[in-house]
Motif scaffolding. Structure first.
Motif, PDB file in Angstrom:
ATOM      1  N   ARG A 246      -4.100  11.313  -5.478  1.00 27.87           N
ATOM      2  CA  ARG A 246      -2.730  11.843  -5.464  1.00 27.87           C
ATOM      3  C   ARG A 246      -1.707  10.765  -5.805  1.00 27.87           C
ATOM      4  NH1 ARG A 246      -1.929  16.430  -0.777  1.00 27.87           N
ATOM      5  NH2 ARG A 246      -3.735  17.703  -1.357  1.00 27.87           N
ATOM      6  N   LEU A 247      -2.028   9.524  -5.479  1.00 27.20           N
ATOM      7  CA  LEU A 247      -1.131   8.423  -5.799  1.00 27.20           C
ATOM      8  C   LEU A 247      -1.235   8.015  -7.265  1.00 27.20           C
ATOM      9  CD1 LEU A 247       0.956   6.548  -4.463  1.00 27.20           C
ATOM     10  CD2 LEU A 247      -0.937   5.011  -3.856  1.00 27.20           C
ATOM     11  N   GLN A 248      -2.143   8.660  -7.987  1.00 29.57           N
ATOM     12  CA  GLN A 248      -2.355   8.406  -9.412  1.00 29.57           C
ATOM     13  C   GLN A 248      -2.858   6.989  -9.675  1.00 29.57           C
ATOM     14  OE1 GLN A 248       1.516   9.606 -11.074  1.00 29.57           O
ATOM     15  NE2 GLN A 248       0.649  11.609 -11.579  1.00 29.57           N
ATOM     16  N   LEU A 249      -3.669   6.491  -8.742  1.00 29.79           N
ATOM     17  CA  LEU A 249      -4.310   5.206  -8.986  1.00 29.79           C
ATOM     18  C   LEU A 249      -5.332   5.298 -10.110  1.00 29.79           C
ATOM     19  CD1 LEU A 249      -4.851   3.859  -5.345  1.00 29.79           C
ATOM     20  CD2 LEU A 249      -3.115   3.190  -6.990  1.00 29.79           C
ATOM     21  N   CYS A 250      -5.709   6.533 -10.462  1.00 26.73           N
ATOM     22  CA  CYS A 250      -6.640   6.728 -11.577  1.00 26.73           C
ATOM     23  C   CYS A 250      -6.003   6.369 -12.920  1.00 26.73           C
ATOM     24  CB  CYS A 250      -7.136   8.171 -11.598  1.00 26.73           C
ATOM     25  SG  CYS A 250      -5.822   9.406 -11.546  1.00 26.73           S
ATOM     26  N   THR A 251      -4.668   6.275 -12.953  1.00 31.04           N
ATOM     27  CA  THR A 251      -3.977   5.840 -14.168  1.00 31.04           C
ATOM     28  C   THR A 251      -4.224   4.354 -14.366  1.00 31.04           C
ATOM     29  OG1 THR A 251      -2.253   7.483 -13.753  1.00 31.04           O
ATOM     30  CG2 THR A 251      -1.749   5.742 -15.342  1.00 31.04           C
ATOM     31  N   SER A 252      -4.627   3.955 -15.566  1.00 35.51           N
ATOM     32  CA  SER A 252      -5.005   2.563 -15.816  1.00 35.51           C
ATOM     33  C   SER A 252      -3.820   1.619 -15.632  1.00 35.51           C
ATOM     34  CB  SER A 252      -5.570   2.415 -17.235  1.00 35.51           C
ATOM     35  OG  SER A 252      -4.584   2.740 -18.193  1.00 35.51           O
ATOM     36  N   GLY A 253      -4.139   0.399 -15.205  1.00 39.48           N
ATOM     37  CA  GLY A 253      -3.128  -0.648 -15.116  1.00 39.48           C
ATOM     38  C   GLY A 253      -2.271  -0.616 -13.875  1.00 39.48           C
ATOM     39  N   GLN A 254      -2.667   0.130 -12.857  1.00 35.99           N
ATOM     40  CA  GLN A 254      -1.868   0.187 -11.640  1.00 35.99           C
ATOM     41  C   GLN A 254      -2.016  -1.105 -10.835  1.00 35.99           C
ATOM     42  OE1 GLN A 254       0.315   2.326 -11.405  1.00 35.99           O
ATOM     43  NE2 GLN A 254      -0.324   4.443 -11.292  1.00 35.99           N
ATOM     44  N   ILE A 255      -0.876  -1.663 -10.423  1.00 35.92           N
ATOM     45  CA  ILE A 255      -0.846  -2.872  -9.594  1.00 35.92           C
ATOM     46  C   ILE A 255      -0.115  -2.508  -8.308  1.00 35.92           C
ATOM     47  CG2 ILE A 255      -0.152  -5.288  -9.459  1.00 35.92           C
ATOM     48  CD1 ILE A 255      -0.147  -5.336 -12.517  1.00 35.92           C
ATOM     49  N   TYR A 256      -0.821  -2.589  -7.199  1.00 37.90           N
ATOM     50  CA  TYR A 256      -0.423  -1.971  -5.941  1.00 37.90           C
ATOM     51  C   TYR A 256      -0.059  -3.044  -4.920  1.00 37.90           C
ATOM     52  CZ  TYR A 256      -1.071   1.602  -2.198  1.00 37.90           C
ATOM     53  OH  TYR A 256      -0.913   2.478  -1.158  1.00 37.90           O
ATOM     54  N   SER A 257       1.219  -3.112  -4.561  1.00 37.71           N
ATOM     55  CA  SER A 257       1.682  -4.101  -3.589  1.00 37.71           C
ATOM     56  C   SER A 257       1.547  -3.558  -2.172  1.00 37.71           C
ATOM     57  CB  SER A 257       3.143  -4.478  -3.862  1.00 37.71           C
ATOM     58  OG  SER A 257       3.594  -5.427  -2.931  1.00 37.71           O
ATOM     59  N   VAL A 258       0.933  -4.353  -1.300  1.00 35.17           N
ATOM     60  CA  VAL A 258       0.609  -3.928   0.060  1.00 35.17           C
ATOM     61  C   VAL A 258       1.549  -4.611   1.052  1.00 35.17           C
ATOM     62  CG1 VAL A 258      -1.200  -3.736   1.797  1.00 35.17           C
ATOM     63  CG2 VAL A 258      -1.793  -3.645  -0.642  1.00 35.17           C
ATOM     64  N   GLN A 259       2.523  -3.860   1.561  1.00 39.63           N
ATOM     65  CA  GLN A 259       3.411  -4.403   2.587  1.00 39.63           C
ATOM     66  C   GLN A 259       2.858  -4.195   3.994  1.00 39.63           C
ATOM     67  OE1 GLN A 259       7.918  -4.308   1.465  1.00 39.63           O
ATOM     68  NE2 GLN A 259       7.186  -2.205   1.319  1.00 39.63           N
ATOM     69  N   VAL A 260       1.966  -3.207   4.148  1.00 42.28           N
ATOM     70  CA  VAL A 260       1.474  -2.841   5.476  1.00 42.28           C
ATOM     71  C   VAL A 260       0.298  -3.721   5.882  1.00 42.28           C
ATOM     72  CG1 VAL A 260       2.246  -0.451   5.279  1.00 42.28           C
ATOM     73  CG2 VAL A 260      -0.038  -1.074   4.484  1.00 42.28           C
ATOM     74  N   PRO A 261       0.048  -3.868   7.190  1.00 41.02           N
ATOM     75  CA  PRO A 261      -1.086  -4.696   7.641  1.00 41.02           C
ATOM     76  C   PRO A 261      -2.416  -3.980   7.459  1.00 41.02           C
ATOM     77  CG  PRO A 261       0.039  -3.729   9.527  1.00 41.02           C
ATOM     78  CD  PRO A 261       0.862  -3.367   8.322  1.00 41.02           C
ATOM     79  N   LEU A 262      -3.455  -4.744   7.155  1.00 45.33           N
ATOM     80  CA  LEU A 262      -4.779  -4.166   6.957  1.00 45.33           C
ATOM     81  C   LEU A 262      -5.395  -3.676   8.258  1.00 45.33           C
ATOM     82  CD1 LEU A 262      -6.284  -6.695   4.386  1.00 45.33           C
ATOM     83  CD2 LEU A 262      -5.608  -4.334   3.948  1.00 45.33           C
ATOM     84  N   PHE A 263      -4.939  -4.194   9.400  1.00 40.99           N
ATOM     85  CA  PHE A 263      -5.531  -3.720  10.655  1.00 40.99           C
ATOM     86  C   PHE A 263      -5.099  -2.294  10.980  1.00 40.99           C
ATOM     87  CE2 PHE A 263      -1.472  -5.212  12.376  1.00 40.99           C
ATOM     88  CZ  PHE A 263      -1.161  -4.222  13.290  1.00 40.99           C
ATOM     89  N   HIS A 264      -4.109  -1.766  10.248  1.00 38.85           N
ATOM     90  CA  HIS A 264      -3.634  -0.401  10.450  1.00 38.85           C
ATOM     91  C   HIS A 264      -4.344   0.518   9.460  1.00 38.85           C
ATOM     92  CE1 HIS A 264      -0.697   2.975  10.212  1.00 38.85           C
ATOM     93  NE2 HIS A 264      -0.595   2.729  11.497  1.00 38.85           N
ATOM     94  N   VAL A 265      -4.557   1.764   9.856  1.00 36.51           N
ATOM     95  CA  VAL A 265      -5.292   2.701   9.011  1.00 36.51           C
ATOM     96  C   VAL A 265      -4.614   2.916   7.655  1.00 36.51           C
ATOM     97  CG1 VAL A 265      -4.159   4.802   9.902  1.00 36.51           C
ATOM     98  CG2 VAL A 265      -6.538   4.910   9.093  1.00 36.51           C
ATOM     99  N   PHE A 266      -3.283   2.818   7.606  1.00 39.46           N
ATOM    100  CA  PHE A 266      -2.551   2.927   6.350  1.00 39.46           C
ATOM    101  C   PHE A 266      -3.021   1.849   5.369  1.00 39.46           C
ATOM    102  CE2 PHE A 266       2.134   3.487   4.692  1.00 39.46           C
ATOM    103  CZ  PHE A 266       1.642   3.849   3.445  1.00 39.46           C
TER     104      PHE A 266
END
Length: 568
Positions: A246-266
């Motif tokens: 749904r986030l359209q990560l299937c579209t090529s060239g997506q660069i995803y910035s992660v502001q949230v902590p990895l210890f959280h399910v998000f």
């Protein structure tokens, strides 16, 4: 992505309202895979493509390298005597080693107990004891987080440990500490040494099943004591796939910035594993949350997607306003707390983002149950029911309410947690015999599958016998030009039972009084919903994952501590 058709409950009668039950069967079958299968498939499909960028130390790791390092570490775990089903604590901020350790644990058939890096010794002890953790992996320190020192405080036996096998009374199950550090520290194994215990990747004697528990995460604790939530490989693989699609990560060239902590399910479901399905590049701006570092990473790495809580986006907007930077963002993903329409519009306008997606869920629902879809702009700020998910909204007697009416949201499907660890009675309370998870959230569900959270049942204010949802009032307050964030709580009142108190954080240099606030609200919401008390704050009590802790707000602002006095 087009909207998946969803079935609804039949009409309650010839002319009665349609009742709020809905089922989205999905268009593609669920994947019977483990996390280990997922990373192996990603390494095969995407190979040398950059999977992860750690900005702070300029590290770039490919999908192939993640698999290779993870398997070496999994072999090291096996050589240390860790066996399938053992629980290993992962206690670290957003660093490359977090990802490697998590994948390695999954490949080895271990259960990762995901720990908040800000835990103090007593919090750490409670988590380790509760989950019967056998090993823990963490850095020695990062900035003002002194992991090894806290372990020494908790486990004084470390100071006299003459080898690497730990024996302690404080956490009787804990036998192994692995430290991510170049230093040699008493009572621990070095991460690099464990990685190189063998040159040959050991085969796991017992195969890992998609039905096995892969991780234990702790609830945010916004309404009480955190609970240990057990999730299966099958659940996290599929929930992350639907989210990424749904986030359209299937579209090529997506660069995803992660502001949230990895210890959280998000972070682990909505970011790490979602990206792995589609070969996107994840960017870690900073091991710990830092709004300035987040903006710099968006610019330097030309990120196309950014995720975060509403508070994180408020901070990002503030930083961007002070030092304008050209961005390449196309999408934003917001979750973990309710988001107002005003904030969505500000994000679009000021960050030049075309699409802002809202997600709703919880750790008990493996992360995400509702998420925006691309082809429906008429429900901005609403999520659409996830694939292979059932949802219904009920009243206090557990009867269905009509579509469009608020009530408690119940959810059922593959995504519902396996259990609360070692709490069978609490599991039965929150997940009934028909496998409906009772969310405790006030929710409005539409017949076409869109839904929106409007508050927590425990946050509802009863004023003079009238039920008021704070979220409705907060939606108005957050449109005030001088307000950065606003939350509404109930304060005890002798005659009315409760009255509304607005707690607000203002733009720099702005001032606000109760009279002007009430004037602003007039005509936007009914009179009884306009706050009669006001508190201006510098910050809000929140969990480390960004969720507001209204119980602490209520404790902090008793009637006598709130400066005001206004109209009842």
């Amino acid at each position: 992505m087009s909207q998946t058709s969803a079935s609804t409950v039949p009409n309650s009668g010839e002319s009665g309202p349609r009742l709020s039950y809905i089922h989205n069967p999905g268009r593609k079958p669920l994947k019977y895979l483990t996390i280990g299968n997922l990373i192996e498939n990603a390494a095969g499909a995407f190979g040398e493509k950059c999977a992860l960028v750690s900005v702070v130390d300029n590290r770039r790791v490919s999908y192939k390298e993640i698999l290779h390092q993870s398997d070496k570490l999994a072999a090291g775990f096996s050589n240390l005597g860790l066996e399938k089903g053992d629980r290993i604590g992962l206690w670290a901020p957003n660093i490359v080693e977090w990802v490697i350790a998590f994948i390695a644990s999954a490949r080895a058939g271990l259960t990762t107990v995901v720990l908040d890096p800000t835990y103090e010794p007593i919090e750490l002890k409670n988590a380790l004891v509760k989950c019967k953790v056998k090993a823990i992996i963490c850095p020695d320190e990062y900035k003002d987080l002194h992991f090894y020192d806290k372990l020494c405080d908790l486990l004084p036996e470390i100071a006299t440990c003459d080898g690497e096998i730990l024996r302690t009374n404080s956490v009787s199950t804990l036998k192994t500490i692995i430290i991510i550090s170049e230093r040699r520290l008493r009572g621990t194994y070095s991460y690099s040494d464990v990685m190189n215990l063998t040159d040959v990747v050991a085969k796991i004697s017992s195969p890992v099943s998609p039905d096995d528990i892969c991780m234990i995460l702790f609830s945010s604790g916004t309404t009480g004591k955190p609970k240990a939530i057990c999730l299966r490989h099958f659940q996290v693989v599929n929930n992350s796939y639907v989210t990424g699609k749904r986030l359209q990560l299937c579209t090529s060239g997506q660069i995803y910035s992660v502001q949230v902590p990895l210890f959280h399910v998000f972070g682990v479901i909505g970011c790490l594993l979602a990206a792995t399905h589609f070969g996107s590049t994840l960017v870690f701006p900073s091991p710990l949350y830092n709004s300035k570092a987040n903006l710099q990473a968006l610019v330097a790495e030309r990120c196309t997607i950014v995720c975060g809580t509403p508070t994180m986006f408020v901070d990002l907007l503030t930083v961007q306003k002070k030092q304008y930077q050209k961005l390449w963002l196309k999408q934003a993903l917001i979750g973990a707390a309710p988001c107002t329409l005003d904030l969505i519009q500000r994000i679009k306008r000021n960050l030049k983002i075309n699409r802002v997606e809202i997600v709703y869920g919880s750790t008990e629902m493996t992360g995400i149950a509702f998420q925006s879809i691309t082809d429906c702009n008429s429900f901005e700020g609403w999520g659409y029911i996830g694939d292979h998910v059932e949802a219904k909204v009920v009243d206090a007697n557990h009867n269905l309410v009509p579509f469009g009416s608020p009530g408690e949201l119940w959810v059922r499907g593959y995504l519902i947690m396996a259990e609360y660890y070692d709490e069978p009675e609490q599991t039965k309370i929150d997940v009934n015999e028909s496998n409906w998870f009772k969310t405790g959230d006030l929710f409005v569900l539409n017949e076409d599958g869109h839904g929106k959270v409007v508050g927590r049942l425990k946050d509802v204010v009863i004023r003079g016998g009238e039920t008021i949802c704070p979220g409705e009032v907060e939606e108005v307050l957050n449109t005030h030009p001088d307000i950065l964030e606003a939350y509404v709580i109930g304060i005890g009142h002798e005659r009315l039972g409760e009255e509304l108190c607005a707690c607000v954080k203002l733009e720099a240099g702005a001032t606000l009084n109760l009279s002007s606030l009430r004037q602003f609200c007039a005509g936007k919401i009914s009179t009884q919903k306009i706050p009669t008390q006001l508190r201006v704050v510098d910050s809000f009590p929140k969990t480390t994952s960004g969720k507001i802790q209204k119980s602490k707000l209520r404790d902090q602002f008793s009637a006598k501590s709130v400066y005001f006095h206004g109209v009842i």
